[in-house]
Write an enzyme that holds these catalytic residues in place. Sequence first.
Site, PDB file in Angstrom:
ATOM      1  N   ASP A 296       0.895  -1.161  -0.048  1.00  0.00           N
ATOM      2  CA  ASP A 296      -0.117  -0.103  -0.105  1.00  0.00           C
ATOM      3  C   ASP A 296       0.909   1.300  -0.218  1.00  0.00           C
ATOM      4  O   ASP A 296       2.156   1.126   0.342  1.00  0.00           O
ATOM      5  CB  ASP A 296      -0.835  -0.072   1.207  1.00  0.00           C
ATOM      6  CG  ASP A 296      -1.846   1.281   1.476  1.00  0.00           C
ATOM      7  OD1 ASP A 296      -2.543   1.626   0.478  1.00  0.00           O
ATOM      8  OD2 ASP A 296      -1.720   1.704   2.481  1.00  0.00           O
ATOM      9  N   LEU A 297       0.499   2.296  -0.220  1.00  0.00           N
ATOM     10  CA  LEU A 297       1.433   3.645  -0.572  1.00  0.00           C
ATOM     11  C   LEU A 297       1.043   4.620   0.772  1.00  0.00           C
ATOM     12  O   LEU A 297       1.978   4.603   1.629  1.00  0.00           O
ATOM     13  CB  LEU A 297       0.885   4.170  -1.920  1.00  0.00           C
ATOM     14  CG  LEU A 297       1.627   5.467  -2.091  1.00  0.00           C
ATOM     15  CD1 LEU A 297       3.208   5.428  -1.980  1.00  0.00           C
ATOM     16  CD2 LEU A 297       1.022   6.368  -3.061  1.00  0.00           C
ATOM     17  N   ASP A 298      -0.105   4.904   0.852  1.00  0.00           N
ATOM     18  CA  ASP A 298      -0.449   5.880   1.766  1.00  0.00           C
ATOM     19  C   ASP A 298      -0.676   5.287   3.199  1.00  0.00           C
ATOM     20  O   ASP A 298      -1.377   4.559   3.684  1.00  0.00           O
ATOM     21  CB  ASP A 298      -1.872   6.658   1.519  1.00  0.00           C
ATOM     22  CG  ASP A 298      -2.004   7.432   0.339  1.00  0.00           C
ATOM     23  OD1 ASP A 298      -1.007   8.453  -0.214  1.00  0.00           O
ATOM     24  OD2 ASP A 298      -2.980   7.182  -0.659  1.00  0.00           O
TER      25      ASP A 298
ATOM     26  N   THR B 131       0.707  10.366   3.592  1.00  0.00           N
ATOM     27  CA  THR B 131       0.123  11.638   3.146  1.00  0.00           C
ATOM     28  C   THR B 131      -1.343  11.571   3.635  1.00  0.00           C
ATOM     29  O   THR B 131      -2.179  12.574   3.408  1.00  0.00           O
ATOM     30  CB  THR B 131      -0.424  10.908   1.521  1.00  0.00           C
ATOM     31  OG1 THR B 131      -0.621   9.399   1.799  1.00  0.00           O
ATOM     32  CG2 THR B 131       0.885  11.215   0.819  1.00  0.00           C
TER      33      THR B 131
ATOM     34  N   LYS C  63      -9.111   6.200   5.656  1.00  0.00           N
ATOM     35  CA  LYS C  63      -7.892   5.394   5.425  1.00  0.00           C
ATOM     36  C   LYS C  63      -8.278   4.250   4.545  1.00  0.00           C
ATOM     37  O   LYS C  63      -8.889   3.213   4.840  1.00  0.00           O
ATOM     38  CB  LYS C  63      -6.986   5.195   6.408  1.00  0.00           C
ATOM     39  CG  LYS C  63      -6.544   6.305   7.133  1.00  0.00           C
ATOM     40  CD  LYS C  63      -5.551   5.846   8.280  1.00  0.00           C
ATOM     41  CE  LYS C  63      -4.689   7.264   8.785  1.00  0.00           C
ATOM     42  NZ  LYS C  63      -3.861   6.646  10.006  1.00  0.00           N
TER      43      LYS C  63
ATOM     44  N   SER D 288      -2.395   0.355  -4.371  1.00  0.00           N
ATOM     45  CA  SER D 288      -3.029   1.574  -3.750  1.00  0.00           C
ATOM     46  C   SER D 288      -4.544   1.947  -4.297  1.00  0.00           C
ATOM     47  O   SER D 288      -4.489   1.576  -5.547  1.00  0.00           O
ATOM     48  CB  SER D 288      -2.003   2.757  -3.865  1.00  0.00           C
ATOM     49  OG  SER D 288      -2.746   4.062  -3.550  1.00  0.00           O
ATOM     50  N   ALA D 289      -5.290   2.502  -3.437  1.00  0.00           N
ATOM     51  CA  ALA D 289      -6.543   2.888  -3.950  1.00  0.00           C
ATOM     52  C   ALA D 289      -6.422   4.397  -4.399  1.00  0.00           C
ATOM     53  O   ALA D 289      -7.350   5.019  -5.224  1.00  0.00           O
ATOM     54  CB  ALA D 289      -7.587   3.126  -2.737  1.00  0.00           C
TER      55      ALA D 289
ATOM     56  N   LYS E 136     -10.819  -1.414  -1.825  1.00  0.00           N
ATOM     57  CA  LYS E 136     -10.689  -2.138  -0.783  1.00  0.00           C
ATOM     58  C   LYS E 136     -11.756  -1.832   0.194  1.00  0.00           C
ATOM     59  O   LYS E 136     -12.296  -0.678   0.348  1.00  0.00           O
ATOM     60  CB  LYS E 136      -9.479  -1.674  -0.031  1.00  0.00           C
ATOM     61  CG  LYS E 136      -8.242  -1.841  -0.781  1.00  0.00           C
ATOM     62  CD  LYS E 136      -7.077  -1.146  -0.223  1.00  0.00           C
ATOM     63  CE  LYS E 136      -5.831  -1.072  -1.106  1.00  0.00           C
ATOM     64  NZ  LYS E 136      -4.897  -0.106  -0.726  1.00  0.00           N
TER      65      LYS E 136
ATOM     66  N   GLU F  45       0.195  -2.987   4.806  1.00  0.00           N
ATOM     67  CA  GLU F  45      -1.245  -2.130   4.935  1.00  0.00           C
ATOM     68  C   GLU F  45      -1.042  -1.449   6.241  1.00  0.00           C
ATOM     69  O   GLU F  45      -0.874  -1.941   7.232  1.00  0.00           O
ATOM     70  CB  GLU F  45      -2.471  -3.060   4.557  1.00  0.00           C
ATOM     71  CG  GLU F  45      -3.112  -2.986   3.161  1.00  0.00           C
ATOM     72  CD  GLU F  45      -3.715  -1.559   2.850  1.00  0.00           C
ATOM     73  OE1 GLU F  45      -3.874  -0.803   3.893  1.00  0.00           O
ATOM     74  OE2 GLU F  45      -4.009  -1.313   1.693  1.00  0.00           O
ATOM     75  N   ASP F  46      -1.776  -0.125   6.007  1.00  0.00           N
ATOM     76  CA  ASP F  46      -1.872   0.762   7.158  1.00  0.00           C
ATOM     77  C   ASP F  46      -3.420   0.719   7.558  1.00  0.00           C
ATOM     78  O   ASP F  46      -3.955   1.400   8.848  1.00  0.00           O
ATOM     79  CB  ASP F  46      -1.293   1.933   7.026  1.00  0.00           C
ATOM     80  CG  ASP F  46      -1.986   2.839   6.079  1.00  0.00           C
ATOM     81  OD1 ASP F  46      -2.372   2.468   5.142  1.00  0.00           O
ATOM     82  OD2 ASP F  46      -2.429   3.975   6.756  1.00  0.00           O
TER      83      ASP F  46
HETATM   84  C1  G6P Z   1      -5.501   5.973  -0.434  1.00  0.00           C
HETATM   85  C2  G6P Z   1      -5.680   6.656   1.015  1.00  0.00           C
HETATM   86  C3  G6P Z   1      -7.124   7.099   1.181  1.00  0.00           C
HETATM   87  C4  G6P Z   1      -7.504   7.886  -0.185  1.00  0.00           C
HETATM   88  C5  G6P Z   1      -7.427   7.054  -1.231  1.00  0.00           C
HETATM   89  C6  G6P Z   1      -7.794   7.633  -2.724  1.00  0.00           C
HETATM   90  O1  G6P Z   1      -6.249   4.648   0.013  1.00  0.00           O
HETATM   91  O2  G6P Z   1      -5.452   5.838   2.174  1.00  0.00           O
HETATM   92  O3  G6P Z   1      -7.268   7.861   2.172  1.00  0.00           O
HETATM   93  O4  G6P Z   1      -8.955   8.367   0.020  1.00  0.00           O
HETATM   94  O5  G6P Z   1      -6.081   6.529  -1.187  1.00  0.00           O
HETATM   95  O6  G6P Z   1      -6.557   8.577  -2.651  1.00  0.00           O
HETATM   96  P1  G6P Z   1      -6.823   9.688  -4.149  1.00  0.00           P
HETATM   97  O7  G6P Z   1      -5.356  10.134  -4.211  1.00  0.00           O
HETATM   98  O8  G6P Z   1      -7.173   9.000  -5.455  1.00  0.00           O
HETATM   99  O9  G6P Z   1      -7.848  10.767  -3.646  1.00  0.00           O
HETATM  100 MG    MG Z   2      -2.859   3.219   3.359  1.00  0.00          MG
END
Ligand code: G6P
Ligand code: MG
Length: 216
Positions: A8-10, A16, A44, A113-114, A144, A168-169
């Site tokens: 996962d990224l964020d 972020t 998240k 990542s989402a 997710k 994942e967080d």
């Molecule tokens: C990640 C973050 C979420 C965020 C989603 C979409 O999963 O944890 O908090 O809403 O990405 O991010 P975006 O950059 O597409 O708005």
């Molecule tokens: Mg995350």
Amino acid sequence: SKIGVIFDLDGVIVDTAKYHYLAWKKLADDLGFEFTEEHNELLKGVSRVRSLEILLEIGGISISEEKKQEYLISKNEDYLGFITKMQADEILPGASELLDFLDKEGIKYVLGSASKNAPLILRQIGLFDRFAGIVDGNSVSKAKPDPEVFLIGAEKLSLEPNKCVVFEDAIAGIEAANVANMTSVGIGDKDTLNEADYNFKDLTELPQDFFDKLMN
Ligand code: G6P
Ligand code: MG
């Protein structure tokens, strides 16, 4: 046997969440209700559209589809204001070291990542070219906790799901990894992420031999 890693990224590679929070909070302020860091936990790992829905539920506000589109655009513009200033010094502790280790061991890794902003963020912090593949919010249709994002990641790794290790967080992300029949590693609060197969406070806590037993 061979394993692969899906990151996962964020919240795992970069923090972020604080920028998402500031951008969503600005919208809540404009709409006249309080949006706390606790509320932010609920967003998240959740898609952008779903995040807005949750935010509006918190504020008890119902608006037209048109307004929603407008808010999604302005929130992302505010968010971009933060992430376009990001640099490599915002990579979370232990992340670079882990990627170096995986490279050395010949263990492939992809992003799962989402976020639709994932490629931009990876470029900002100089990690884009390191990944064997990128699965992000632009390439999935189901967010997710649906396992889609990780299952596409497994395909990119050319591995069966049970050979994939997910970092994942977010609760939604751990659920997705578990449904996908992958090894789930929760990064962050272990009470929050109690459904994970393994828990670590951050990536620096990962033991040197962590991947050894998973390779048998
Ligand atoms: C990640 C973050 C979420 C965020 C989603 C979409 O999963 O944890 O908090 O809403 O990405 O991010 P975006 O950059 O597409 O708005
Ligand atoms: Mg995350």
